[in-house]
Design a protein around this motif. Sequence first.
Motif, PDB file in Angstrom:
ATOM      1  N   GLY A  35      13.684  61.678  63.975  1.00  0.00           N
ATOM      2  CA  GLY A  35      13.473  60.565  64.889  1.00  0.00           C
ATOM      3  C   GLY A  35      12.619  59.424  64.363  1.00  0.00           C
ATOM      4  O   GLY A  35      12.452  58.414  65.046  1.00  0.00           O
ATOM      5  N   GLU A  36      12.102  59.554  63.139  1.00  0.00           N
ATOM      6  CA  GLU A  36      11.251  58.487  62.588  1.00  0.00           C
ATOM      7  C   GLU A  36      12.090  57.333  62.051  1.00  0.00           C
ATOM      8  O   GLU A  36      13.198  57.536  61.575  1.00  0.00           O
ATOM      9  CB  GLU A  36      10.445  59.035  61.407  1.00  0.00           C
ATOM     10  N   SER A  37      11.504  56.130  62.070  1.00  0.00           N
ATOM     11  CA  SER A  37      12.211  54.994  61.477  1.00  0.00           C
ATOM     12  C   SER A  37      11.397  54.403  60.341  1.00  0.00           C
ATOM     13  O   SER A  37      10.169  54.306  60.420  1.00  0.00           O
ATOM     14  CB  SER A  37      12.493  53.927  62.534  1.00  0.00           C
ATOM     15  N   LEU A  38      12.092  54.016  59.287  1.00  0.00           N
ATOM     16  CA  LEU A  38      11.429  53.542  58.075  1.00  0.00           C
ATOM     17  C   LEU A  38      12.211  52.364  57.500  1.00  0.00           C
ATOM     18  O   LEU A  38      13.440  52.413  57.425  1.00  0.00           O
ATOM     19  CB  LEU A  38      11.398  54.707  57.081  1.00  0.00           C
ATOM     20  N   ALA A  39      11.484  51.311  57.130  1.00  0.00           N
ATOM     21  CA  ALA A  39      12.102  50.167  56.457  1.00  0.00           C
ATOM     22  C   ALA A  39      11.810  50.276  54.977  1.00  0.00           C
ATOM     23  O   ALA A  39      10.670  50.507  54.573  1.00  0.00           O
ATOM     24  CB  ALA A  39      11.527  48.868  56.999  1.00  0.00           C
ATOM     25  N   LEU A  40      12.841  50.132  54.168  1.00  0.00           N
ATOM     26  CA  LEU A  40      12.692  50.194  52.712  1.00  0.00           C
ATOM     27  C   LEU A  40      12.907  48.796  52.158  1.00  0.00           C
ATOM     28  O   LEU A  40      13.990  48.223  52.307  1.00  0.00           O
ATOM     29  CB  LEU A  40      13.723  51.171  52.139  1.00  0.00           C
ATOM     30  N   MET A  41      11.847  48.267  51.553  1.00  0.00           N
ATOM     31  CA  MET A  41      11.900  46.908  51.026  1.00  0.00           C
ATOM     32  C   MET A  41      11.722  46.918  49.515  1.00  0.00           C
ATOM     33  O   MET A  41      11.496  47.975  48.913  1.00  0.00           O
ATOM     34  CB  MET A  41      10.842  46.062  51.724  1.00  0.00           C
ATOM     35  N   GLY A  42      11.788  45.756  48.910  1.00  0.00           N
ATOM     36  CA  GLY A  42      11.660  45.647  47.461  1.00  0.00           C
ATOM     37  C   GLY A  42      12.586  44.568  46.959  1.00  0.00           C
ATOM     38  O   GLY A  42      13.606  44.289  47.571  1.00  0.00           O
ATOM     39  N   GLU A  43      12.208  43.982  45.814  1.00  0.00           N
ATOM     40  CA  GLU A  43      13.018  42.918  45.221  1.00  0.00           C
ATOM     41  C   GLU A  43      14.423  43.412  44.939  1.00  0.00           C
ATOM     42  O   GLU A  43      14.639  44.607  44.786  1.00  0.00           O
ATOM     43  CB  GLU A  43      12.408  42.518  43.873  1.00  0.00           C
ATOM     44  N   SER A  44      15.301  42.472  44.784  1.00  0.00           N
ATOM     45  CA  SER A  44      16.662  42.784  44.366  1.00  0.00           C
ATOM     46  C   SER A  44      16.599  43.505  43.018  1.00  0.00           C
ATOM     47  O   SER A  44      15.852  43.098  42.127  1.00  0.00           O
ATOM     48  CB  SER A  44      17.411  41.459  44.264  1.00  0.00           C
ATOM     49  N   GLY A  45      17.315  44.602  42.890  1.00  0.00           N
ATOM     50  CA  GLY A  45      17.303  45.367  41.641  1.00  0.00           C
ATOM     51  C   GLY A  45      16.185  46.392  41.546  1.00  0.00           C
ATOM     52  O   GLY A  45      16.029  47.057  40.524  1.00  0.00           O
ATOM     53  N   SER A  46      15.392  46.556  42.618  1.00  0.00           N
ATOM     54  CA  SER A  46      14.261  47.488  42.557  1.00  0.00           C
ATOM     55  C   SER A  46      14.675  48.946  42.803  1.00  0.00           C
ATOM     56  O   SER A  46      13.839  49.837  42.701  1.00  0.00           O
ATOM     57  CB  SER A  46      13.170  47.060  43.547  1.00  0.00           C
ATOM     58  N   GLY A  47      15.936  49.172  43.156  1.00  0.00           N
ATOM     59  CA  GLY A  47      16.398  50.549  43.293  1.00  0.00           C
ATOM     60  C   GLY A  47      16.591  51.037  44.720  1.00  0.00           C
ATOM     61  O   GLY A  47      16.789  52.229  44.950  1.00  0.00           O
ATOM     62  N   LYS A  48      16.591  50.124  45.680  1.00  0.00           N
ATOM     63  CA  LYS A  48      16.726  50.515  47.092  1.00  0.00           C
ATOM     64  C   LYS A  48      18.077  51.187  47.362  1.00  0.00           C
ATOM     65  O   LYS A  48      18.137  52.263  47.960  1.00  0.00           O
ATOM     66  CB  LYS A  48      16.569  49.284  48.009  1.00  0.00           C
ATOM     67  N   SER A  49      19.140  50.513  46.914  1.00  0.00           N
ATOM     68  CA  SER A  49      20.477  51.090  47.146  1.00  0.00           C
ATOM     69  C   SER A  49      20.636  52.388  46.378  1.00  0.00           C
ATOM     70  O   SER A  49      21.260  53.339  46.864  1.00  0.00           O
ATOM     71  CB  SER A  49      21.574  50.100  46.746  1.00  0.00           C
ATOM     72  N   THR A  50      20.061  52.441  45.192  1.00  0.00           N
ATOM     73  CA  THR A  50      20.127  53.678  44.405  1.00  0.00           C
ATOM     74  C   THR A  50      19.501  54.832  45.182  1.00  0.00           C
ATOM     75  O   THR A  50      20.088  55.919  45.277  1.00  0.00           O
ATOM     76  CB  THR A  50      19.393  53.480  43.052  1.00  0.00           C
ATOM     77  N   LEU A  51      18.327  54.602  45.765  1.00  0.00           N
ATOM     78  CA  LEU A  51      17.666  55.669  46.524  1.00  0.00           C
ATOM     79  C   LEU A  51      18.548  56.117  47.692  1.00  0.00           C
ATOM     80  O   LEU A  51      18.726  57.315  47.929  1.00  0.00           O
ATOM     81  CB  LEU A  51      16.291  55.186  47.019  1.00  0.00           C
ATOM     82  N   MET A  52      19.126  55.145  48.398  1.00  0.00           N
ATOM     83  CA  MET A  52      20.011  55.506  49.512  1.00  0.00           C
ATOM     84  C   MET A  52      21.219  56.301  49.014  1.00  0.00           C
ATOM     85  O   MET A  52      21.606  57.298  49.631  1.00  0.00           O
ATOM     86  CB  MET A  52      20.456  54.241  50.241  1.00  0.00           C
ATOM     87  N   HIS A  53      21.803  55.870  47.888  1.00  0.00           N
ATOM     88  CA  HIS A  53      22.975  56.581  47.362  1.00  0.00           C
ATOM     89  C   HIS A  53      22.635  58.017  46.982  1.00  0.00           C
ATOM     90  O   HIS A  53      23.449  58.923  47.184  1.00  0.00           O
ATOM     91  CB  HIS A  53      23.546  55.830  46.157  1.00  0.00           C
ATOM     92  N   LEU A  54      21.443  58.226  46.452  1.00  0.00           N
ATOM     93  CA  LEU A  54      21.061  59.592  46.061  1.00  0.00           C
ATOM     94  C   LEU A  54      20.896  60.471  47.305  1.00  0.00           C
ATOM     95  O   LEU A  54      21.347  61.614  47.328  1.00  0.00           O
ATOM     96  CB  LEU A  54      19.769  59.587  45.240  1.00  0.00           C
ATOM     97  N   ILE A  55      20.265  59.916  48.334  1.00  0.00           N
ATOM     98  CA  ILE A  55      20.091  60.691  49.573  1.00  0.00           C
ATOM     99  C   ILE A  55      21.461  61.044  50.160  1.00  0.00           C
ATOM    100  O   ILE A  55      21.698  62.154  50.625  1.00  0.00           O
ATOM    101  CB  ILE A  55      19.247  59.912  50.602  1.00  0.00           C
TER     102      ILE A  55
END
Length: 230
Positions: A35-55
Amino acid sequence: MTATLLTIDGLTKSYPTPQGPLRVLDRVDLRLAAGESLALMGESGSGKSTLMHLIAGLDGFDEGTLRLDGIDLSALTDATAARLRRERIGLIFQQFHLVPSLDVAANLALQARLAGRFDGAWCARLIERLGLSGLERRFPEQLSGGQQQRLAIGRALAARPALVLADEPTGNLDEEAADAVLKLLLELIDEHGCALMMITHSPAVAAPLARHYRLRRGQLFDVTHAPALT
Ligand SMILES: Nc1ncnc2c1ncn2[C@@H]1O[C@H](COP(=O)(O)OP(=O)(O)O)[C@@H](O)[C@H]1O
Ligand SMILES: [Mg+2]
């Protein structure tokens, strides 16, 4: 005591490049409770989508562990891990990724059917809540961008996931549509009580979420109480 929904320890991921391996995630740790909510931020190319893809299991990693409901996903067969993810995780992408040959009703039900968790009454309620009533027989190309993203939200929620991962879900919409889609996403997440990890550039989009994290040089920082760093 219930196990933490998502437990990430020491997650490390490199991509091969002509200059040698590019380490995009460097020993990332994260816990997310039900039930927790979390915003993941960071510059373009910092690996945000990569982290989501791994999860989401869309790509593999080099080191570390990913646990869902306390279960180490790497300890399962690929098929079992994929089934667990289909049941427990809903995905929303910036580019919608709807199936062009399926109509609204079929797109909405797709993941729930794959997960063996189709519930007609819940799908009908989602169609209504998403403002898609009367559009069930249309195809994605016959919808506006905002309608397509609302449909993608419905698809992500149709199997009643415990966790929704959303990668810049309003990044492809004009401001008015983006505001409406975001409001609806947060309302539905709240009503359904599932956890949300949302990637966004925008501090305004991140603001309603309880926890704020930032990826920088492969490392993940908790910036919930440091708004200036977001
Ligand atoms: N499949 C891939 N192969 C090689 N490099 C990649 C691949 N996917 C992403 N990258 C690189 O990894 C870094 C992080 O990318 P990404 O996770 O998409 O960042 P973000 O979503 O924060 O913009 C970028 O430098 C990107 O170019
Ligand atoms: Mg990205």
